[in-house]
Design a protein around this motif. Structure first.
Motif, short mmCIF file in Angstrom:
data_model
loop_
_atom_site.label_atom_id
_atom_site.label_comp_id
_atom_site.label_asym_id
_atom_site.label_seq_id
_atom_site.Cartn_x
_atom_site.Cartn_y
_atom_site.Cartn_z
N PRO A 334 -23.56 5.22 -16.38
CA PRO A 334 -22.11 5.13 -16.56
C PRO A 334 -21.39 6.26 -15.85
N ARG A 335 -20.07 6.12 -15.72
CA ARG A 335 -19.27 7.10 -14.98
C ARG A 335 -19.29 8.48 -15.61
N ARG A 336 -19.18 8.50 -16.95
CA ARG A 336 -19.09 9.78 -17.66
C ARG A 336 -20.45 10.21 -18.19
N THR A 337 -20.55 11.45 -18.57
CA THR A 337 -21.79 11.97 -19.14
C THR A 337 -21.89 11.59 -20.62
N ILE A 338 -23.06 11.08 -20.97
CA ILE A 338 -23.36 10.82 -22.38
C ILE A 338 -24.24 11.97 -22.86
N ARG A 339 -23.80 12.64 -23.90
CA ARG A 339 -24.56 13.78 -24.41
C ARG A 339 -24.98 13.51 -25.86
N ILE A 340 -26.26 13.73 -26.11
CA ILE A 340 -26.80 13.62 -27.47
C ILE A 340 -26.86 15.02 -28.06
N LEU A 341 -26.29 15.17 -29.26
CA LEU A 341 -26.40 16.43 -30.01
C LEU A 341 -27.19 16.14 -31.28
N LEU A 342 -28.43 16.65 -31.35
CA LEU A 342 -29.19 16.57 -32.60
C LEU A 342 -29.06 17.95 -33.25
N ALA A 343 -28.14 18.02 -34.21
CA ALA A 343 -27.71 19.31 -34.75
C ALA A 343 -28.72 19.84 -35.76
N GLY A 344 -28.82 21.15 -35.81
CA GLY A 344 -29.60 21.80 -36.85
C GLY A 344 -28.70 22.20 -38.01
N ALA A 345 -29.32 22.39 -39.19
CA ALA A 345 -28.66 23.05 -40.32
C ALA A 345 -27.32 22.44 -40.69
N GLU A 346 -27.29 21.12 -40.79
CA GLU A 346 -26.07 20.46 -41.27
C GLU A 346 -25.97 20.58 -42.78
N GLU A 347 -27.10 20.35 -43.48
CA GLU A 347 -27.04 20.16 -44.94
C GLU A 347 -26.55 21.39 -45.69
N ASN A 348 -26.81 22.56 -45.17
CA ASN A 348 -26.40 23.73 -45.96
C ASN A 348 -25.19 24.44 -45.39
N GLY A 349 -24.36 23.69 -44.65
CA GLY A 349 -23.12 24.32 -44.21
C GLY A 349 -22.65 23.95 -42.81
N VAL A 350 -23.21 22.95 -42.19
CA VAL A 350 -22.80 22.45 -40.87
C VAL A 350 -22.82 23.58 -39.84
N HIS A 351 -23.89 24.38 -39.92
CA HIS A 351 -24.01 25.50 -38.98
C HIS A 351 -24.20 25.03 -37.55
N GLY A 352 -24.95 23.94 -37.37
CA GLY A 352 -25.19 23.43 -36.01
C GLY A 352 -23.92 22.91 -35.37
#
Lengths: 485, 485
Positions: A334-352
């Motif tokens: 596709p024309r634009r960039t697709i970026r995957i973010l697999l975040a860390g430490a969501e459960e205890n405060g959305v630190h990622g």
């Protein structure tokens, strides 16, 4: 015939104008003086793109790739508490999985966070009768109890309002027990109501002189599980031990309190450390024309540790990865960039999510969305777009319609891990999942592969592939101001 | 009209002869040379008795007395392992409950038994990956593992037959894992097949040199529970540690074994003692004409200790007690004695039933039955009667029919706690409960009041009151020989 007529009428309501009509109205979209009967404008989807969408949907609906991804995560890693060694292993797993699926720029962006883990979390009814255990979970952030546990009489409140209204004399020295139930709803809206007790019990009870907090678990099931979850102890400056107990144990407490005095012992051993290691895992499909414009797909890698992290959020990891993989397999990017973010430490405060927002504040995010509401089918498409983007919203609605996705509202949340960039102005959408059963499993030992319906997972991948492809292969913008670049 | 005609036809099939016809055939019942088209004989129920039955059923169906009894047991006592202090408290509770309901000769008949309790029962996947816990339960009778646990590679078998066929070299030094699933059936017949692995894994594996036994829990649910239950270790002379694990954990093991070697650590601390105290609790409604003829109603007081003992067997305790209470409230007592046996120590070897059988061997038991299959509605009436008693069977069938109870077979089991007196010649019946969901909850932490449908519980009481009243207020006998007295 009657049913056919009705079906046609329903379609007409959903899509008042034909594709051909819409194409005649483009470009322009907003018809200031259009008579009320006129159909609202829909951005056209060129035939070649529509064929690609059809192919993506068909491929998604016949592939169990997402299920294979979440099975791999559950089997090979399992539970992965924020900041733990298991979460680090999940990052390694994710790097391997994303590389194997052919994404580029696969990398870990590390950050640190305050670590919390309960190495012991027990609760007993001490009296009346023979001492017996309850099924209990320490709430995230709870301090340890004194050695040997904390024993006190409990005082029951039907809900947080009742606790707030109580005089200090009714609470002082006791263990506050909030017995509030949670309502089941398709959109999960019962959670926002019920979860208040999880965050507010400790600070409110402490201000009244209580010894500890106990809550009926935040969930919609009746199984013998105590749902885990963070309290807002730290944010509120409270330092009371806090636990949740299963519905059946809450019922026994309520039944016994009707008969007389009930004493309970809470025993929590909390491992609390500063500067634990976590990280976000990132991967991309580089855009072929506008690589600096990013469509951000998020999910989170960490999980609470009583379950296996299958629906929270292994399913999300699998949905975004499998959807992106289908797009990567197209003949051209596709024309634009697709970026995957697999975040860390969501459960205890959305630190990622916060770390990502800081590190990538200067990039151009066209739109962002997260899959973090289990594995139920996508039933509604919500946006948070400028009004001028309404024709694009309608085009997405039309593209998603074959999957049974209903038009929603323009108040999308986006998801916890995209909150930071949403607050910085990034448009977001929700591919809203059916959450009717989600809070049966959420944050319990029962968060296993059995909570995932493979057919619903395939439909999720189809919806994600549809939205992401279309958002990435157009020059549509969803912000109020003209496109940033 | 059509539905009425069909309903009448159905009744005619179930009850080929009218009550009047039947009365003409009495006494005699067996018509040696009757043509095949002739209706089989049915013992008549006099009109006054039928009115009493109708009143009992109506009263049962509108009373929540049984639910109140099981709620009291669950709330005030909770789990009550055979031989424990909690079981002793359950006996005290039972004595109080039976006296409060107006029964006579309420007493405890003590006995001793070998005690077993697991004070620790943990299982972990050690490798591959980060060590993580499984949801596990030690099987009853399992010895302790060495200090620090027992760690070994696992070897998976699809079922017991596969283990039996395996060479010793495949098993020696390893932890045998029997991954057999259980089939769901209304009559619970899947249990007899699935439970073999619980009893036979340890002796068979030990004979082949295994280090320990691990089984996929014996149950029909997919929740994250490891069903408890006795093994026949002691009877078979085996001394291997043995555990069950939840379905989701069994799946992870199976998935990992497909990828390579899997090592597991089992950690069991068993408290094993001889001559622990238990006891049966007995109560009666003394017969007004034939007090020495006993209709025996059984249930058991003890329970496994991960659950709350609601459906196994608090429900049975409640059903037999509430049914007898309805009969006690009649204007006059039935002819025969109705005796309630609330047995101790059923779960770990039917010690209470054996003790009762020994102590009461010389008494005349007309018929015996037990409620120990949860709280599902009674759907079938089975007997183990002499052929000559078939007309009585048909009379019971007719009396139970308004409750939706189907005629069954003549191979009733009676229940574990009446096995001893059945083997000594006492006729037994089964008021067979719908067990479709029973093994979702059986021997798990999920054995709570949520597993009880109050309406089904009321129907159980109605069926029990019907059978027990009729058996106790007649001079019918069900043995092959003429009545014993």
């Amino acid at each position: 015939m009657r049913s056919i007529i009705l079906a046609t009428a329903a379609l007409a309501l959903a899509y008042p104008a034909s594709a051909q009509q819409q194409q005649q109205q483009v470009p322009g979209f907003v018809q200031a003086s259009a008579p009320p009967a006129e159909a609202p404008p829909v951005a056209p989807i060129p035939a070649a793109q529509q064929r690609t969408i059809d192919r993506l949907q068909a491929a998604a609906l016949e592939s169990d790739h997402a299920y294979e991804i979440v099975e791999s995560l559950v089997s090979e890693v399992g539970p992965r508490l924020a900041g733990s060694e298991a979460e680090a292993r999940a990052r390694d797993w994710a790097v391997g999985m994303l590389r194997a699926n052919g994404f580029t720029n696969v990398r870990i962006e590390p950050f640190t966070l305050p670590y919390w883990d309960a190495t012991r979390e027990e609760a007993h009814i001490v009296s009346p009768g023979i001492e017996r255990p309850m099924v209990a979970a320490a709430l995230g952030g709870s301090p340890s109890t004194p050695e040997g546990g904390l024993t006190a009489e409990i005082v029951r409140f039907a809900d947080m309002a009742a606790l707030e209204a109580a005089p200090n004399s009714a609470v002082a020295g006791r263990i506050v027990f909030i017995d509030e139930h949670m309502s089941r709803a398709q959109d999960g809206s019962g959670y926002g109501v019920a979860v208040r007790k999880r965050g507010r019990c400790a600070p409110v009870a402490q201000a009244k002189g209580a010894a500890a907090c106990l809550i009926r678990a935040v969930g919609t099931d009746t199984h013998r599980f105590a749902h885990q979850g963070g309290s807002s102890r730290q944010a509120q400056g409270a330092s009371l031990p806090a636990m949740s107990i299963s519905p059946a144990d809450a019922d026994v407490l309520a039944n016994l309190i009707q008969r007389g005095t009930v004493r309970v012992r809470l025993d929590i051993r909390a491992d609390i450390r500063e500067n634990a290691q976590s990280g976000n895992v990132i991967a991309e499909i580089r855009g072929r024309e506008r690589p600096d414009e990013i469509v951000l797909l998020a999910a989170h890698l960490d999980s609470w540790d009583m379950g296996q992290g299958a629906i929270d959020d292994g399913a999300g990891v699998a949905i975004v990865s499998a959807a992106a993989r289908l797009i990567r397999d197209l003949p051209r990017r596709p024309r634009r960039t697709i970026r995957i973010l697999l975040a860390g430490a969501e459960e205890n405060g959305v630190h990622g999510g916060a770390a990502y927002g800081q590190a990538h504040a200067n990039e151009t995010h066209v739109v962002a969305l997260e899959s973090d509401f289990g594995a139920g089918r996508v039933w509604r498409f919500d946006t948070r777009f400028a009004e001028s983007a309404a024709p694009y919203t309608r085009a997405f609605q039309r593209a998603l319609s074959p999957l049974g996705v209903l038009p929603g509202n323009n108040q999308a949340d986006g998801g916890a891990d995209v909150n930071a960039i949403r607050e910085a102005g990034t448009p977001v959408v929700d591919l809203s999942q059916d959450g009717t059963d989600y809070f049966n499993y959420h944050h319990t030992p029962d968060d296993t592969l059995y909570a995932i319906d493979p057919a619903a997972l395939r439909q999720n991948v189809a919806a994600w592939a549809t939205f992401v492809y279309l958002a990435a292969d157009t020059d549509w913008t969803f912000r109020g101001a003209p496109a940033a670049q």
